[in-house]
Scaffold this active site. Structure first.
Site, short mmCIF file in Angstrom:
data_model
loop_
_atom_site.label_atom_id
_atom_site.label_comp_id
_atom_site.label_asym_id
_atom_site.label_seq_id
_atom_site.Cartn_x
_atom_site.Cartn_y
_atom_site.Cartn_z
N ASP A 299 0.98 -1.78 0.01
CA ASP A 299 -0.16 0.02 0.56
C ASP A 299 0.86 0.96 0.33
OD1 ASP A 299 -1.82 -1.98 0.01
OD2 ASP A 299 -2.91 -1.19 2.23
N ASP A 523 -7.72 -5.41 10.94
CA ASP A 523 -6.62 -4.38 9.38
C ASP A 523 -6.97 -3.30 10.76
OD1 ASP A 523 -6.63 -6.02 7.36
OD2 ASP A 523 -9.17 -5.96 6.93
#
Length: 584
Positions: A299, A523
């Site tokens: 990411d 997450d």
């Protein structure tokens, strides 16, 4: 645990010794040209390029290239002597053995025949003091040739280009023919869950998400602990260890839940306190028999394409990281340093189809990846491949509709779900993106990994066929495997399930399906939770959040009552098992 320092020796500078018509194997090569003499019946001659690629306190990695400048030979044997304390621990592309100080490298069946002007290369790892030098004397097929050769212990020449890992030291696909390391910490948590023993023996990634994780954070296993455990699991076969390298300065500039410990400008700390210690451990000859796969900085780079500038999805933090270049520098530095170990396979994180599958993101991302892979001393040779869908939920295959389909004259690309993307699932995207990466300069043999740890989308909500053809939206929404509210939703998704089990070489261009994200690890937290690990709170993890431009202002789809990222989330683990596809 002490930190081993390592000195990386770039292209060694050696005196070129010429005999008769002998020349270096390549112009500008740092070669120790060692004549091997001549025999009565045949003219013998060669050059030897002996390079100490890496050297640290306790070991070394060397590569050797032999070029035949005499008459053809059907096999070869190269001999030299080591200094006291140096001992070969592993060789490749030759049978390298040692008796006392005497070292012998014998050709293999596929590289023994050397025509005039042809070369053979091999390499090895060995123990050492950190002050190893190039041997002064070599024997080829019993013929002694002496030459005065200077060692590579001079300071590296800053004008020298970086050296690639030893030629031929890697297999094409590290997962083929190998077991994959089962993280005992994750396995214990999974097995403790009701029904968890069904998957607790599956291999998952080991996340090094902060400096403390290298030695072991909060009493957990450190990197050496995992590698030692991997040696035990390895037995007599091959074994892959999967590491996630995840601690860039200004990490995750568009997702507060996974912000890291290093500020946007702390590239120096990233290098010296994070990457260098990891590289030193991976270079330890003790672990040379392991195949170590790294996922480099998830990411990060795609954020510089999609979340900067004048786009509605832009964030100030991503603009800062694009301006200072520290994402590219960090990724390049990691590729360079970690890639020095001949048993390390670097895979760069490449987002997922629901992030960079659009026309204006696809090519730009490939270009940016190439930029990062050729900075800070890295080259494309340091990149073994790419990984998509890391810690994400995109369906592996959408079987109920295709991008070429249309309903009543309206293309699937025009549906609200696909929204003009060129890809509908991860496998088609990964295969196409691989081709794009090769076109911008990456090696033609790169492989792709796909994280299938949470993209199964099974259970009672899984469609059994296409949706109604009332409109393109009813057709796509009724048939899509991915049941998220929006492709941009990424946090603890409700309804998600375990995907395909880790598998080697499942499709063309795909090295493996992997579970890089350990199922059951959160997450991000559903609400703000104070913590000492630098983990922030992102509203995308709040089930009541109505969204932003990155998910088209949709509900987040997140599960409630989640802990901070990386912590065990029992409710998620149970949901993943319940909705697994293939079913457990």
């Amino acid at each position: 645990m002490s930190r081993t320092s390592r000195t990386t020796l770039r292209r060694p500078r050696m005196a070129l010794i010429a005999a008769g018509a002998l020349v270096a194997a390549a112009a500008g090569s740092a070669a120790a040209a060692v004549p091997f003499g001549t025999a009565a019946a045949a003219a013998a001659g060669c050059t030897v390029d002996y390079k100490i690629q890496n050297q640290w306190n306790g070991g070394l990695t060397a590569s050797v290239s032999v070029t035949n400048t005499g008459d053809a030979v059907s096999s070869w044997q190269l001999e030299w002597s080591f200094a006291a304390g140096e001992k070969v621990s592993q060789g490749w592309n030759a049978t390298v053995t040692q008796s006392g100080a005497a070292v012998t490298a014998k050709s293999l069946s596929y590289n023994g025949a050397l025509a005039t002007g042809s070369s053979a290369s091999f390499g090895f790892n060995a123990t050492g003091s950190g002050n190893s030098t190039v041997p002064a004397t070599f024997k080829l097929n019993g013929v002694t040739c002496n030459g005065d050769v200077t060692g590579p212990t001079d300071p590296p020449d800053p004008t020298d280009p970086p050296t690639d890992p030893p030629a031929g030291s890697k297999v094409n696909n590290p997962y083929e023919g190998a077991k994959v390391y089962v993280n005992p910490e994750w396995s214990e948590k999974a097995a403790a869950e009701p029904g968890g023993s069904r998957i607790s023996n599956q291999p998952t990634g080991v996340w090094l998400d902060r400096i403390a994780a290298i030695k072991g954070a909060n009493g957990g296993m450190g990197l050496r602990d995992h590698l030692d455990a991997a040696l035990t699991q390895k037995g007599s076969g091959e074994l892959v260890v999967q590491l996630v390298i995840y601690n860039l300065p200004g990490r995750d500039c568009a997702a507060l839940a996974s912000n890291g410990e290093l500020g946007p400008t702390e590239i120096g700390r990233y290098k010296t306190e994070y990457i260098d210690p990891i590289a030193a451990i991976l270079a330890d000859s003790k672990y040379a028999g392991l195949r170590i796969v790294t996922t480099i900085e998830i990411d990060s780079l795609p954020n510089l394409v999609t979340n900067t500038g004048s786009r509605a999805t832009a964030t100030p933090a991503c603009d800062v990281m694009k301006a200072n270049g520290n994402y590219q520098k960090g990724v390049g530095y990691a590729l360079n340093k970690l890639g020095d170990a001949p048993n390390v396979y670097n895979y760069i994180d490449a987002g997922h189809h629901g992030w960079i599958g659009w026309d204006d993101n696809f090519g730009a991302s490939a270009d940016l990846f190439h930029e990062a892979a050729t900075t800070e001393g890295a080259t494309v040779a340091d990149v073994h491949g790419f990984i998509t869908n890391t810690a994400n939920y995109s369906a592996l295959k959408e079987t109920n509709f295709k991008i070429e389909d249309s309903v009543n004259g309206t293309s699937v690309r025009q549906s609200k779900w696909v929204d003009w993307n060129r890809y509908t699932d991860e496998q088609s995207f990964a295969q196409a993106f691989r081709n794009e990466l090769v076109s911008v300069g990456f090696k033609s043999d790169i492989g792709m990994l796909i994280d299938t740890s949470r993209n199964g989308w099974g259970g009672t909500q899984r469609p059994t066929g296409p949706g109604a053809t009332t409109s393109v939206d009813t057709y796509v929404d009724g048939g899509r495997i991915d049941r998220r509210i929006h492709l941009g939703n990424w946090c603890n998704q409700s309804g998600a399930g375990l995907g395909e089990r880790p598998t080697a070489a499942p499709a063309a261009g795909i090295d493996a399906y992997v579970w890089m994200k350990p199922p059951g690890e959160s997450d991000g937290s559903s609400k703000l939770i104070d913590n000492p690990d630098g983990k922030g709170f992102d509203r995308m993890c709040d089930p009541t959040y109505t969204g932003n431009a990155r998910n088209n202002n949709s509900m987040s789809g997140a599960l409630p009552d989640a802990p901070i990222s990386g912590q065990w989330f029992s409710a998620q683990f149970q949901e993943l098992m319940k909705n697994a596809y293939p079913a457990l």
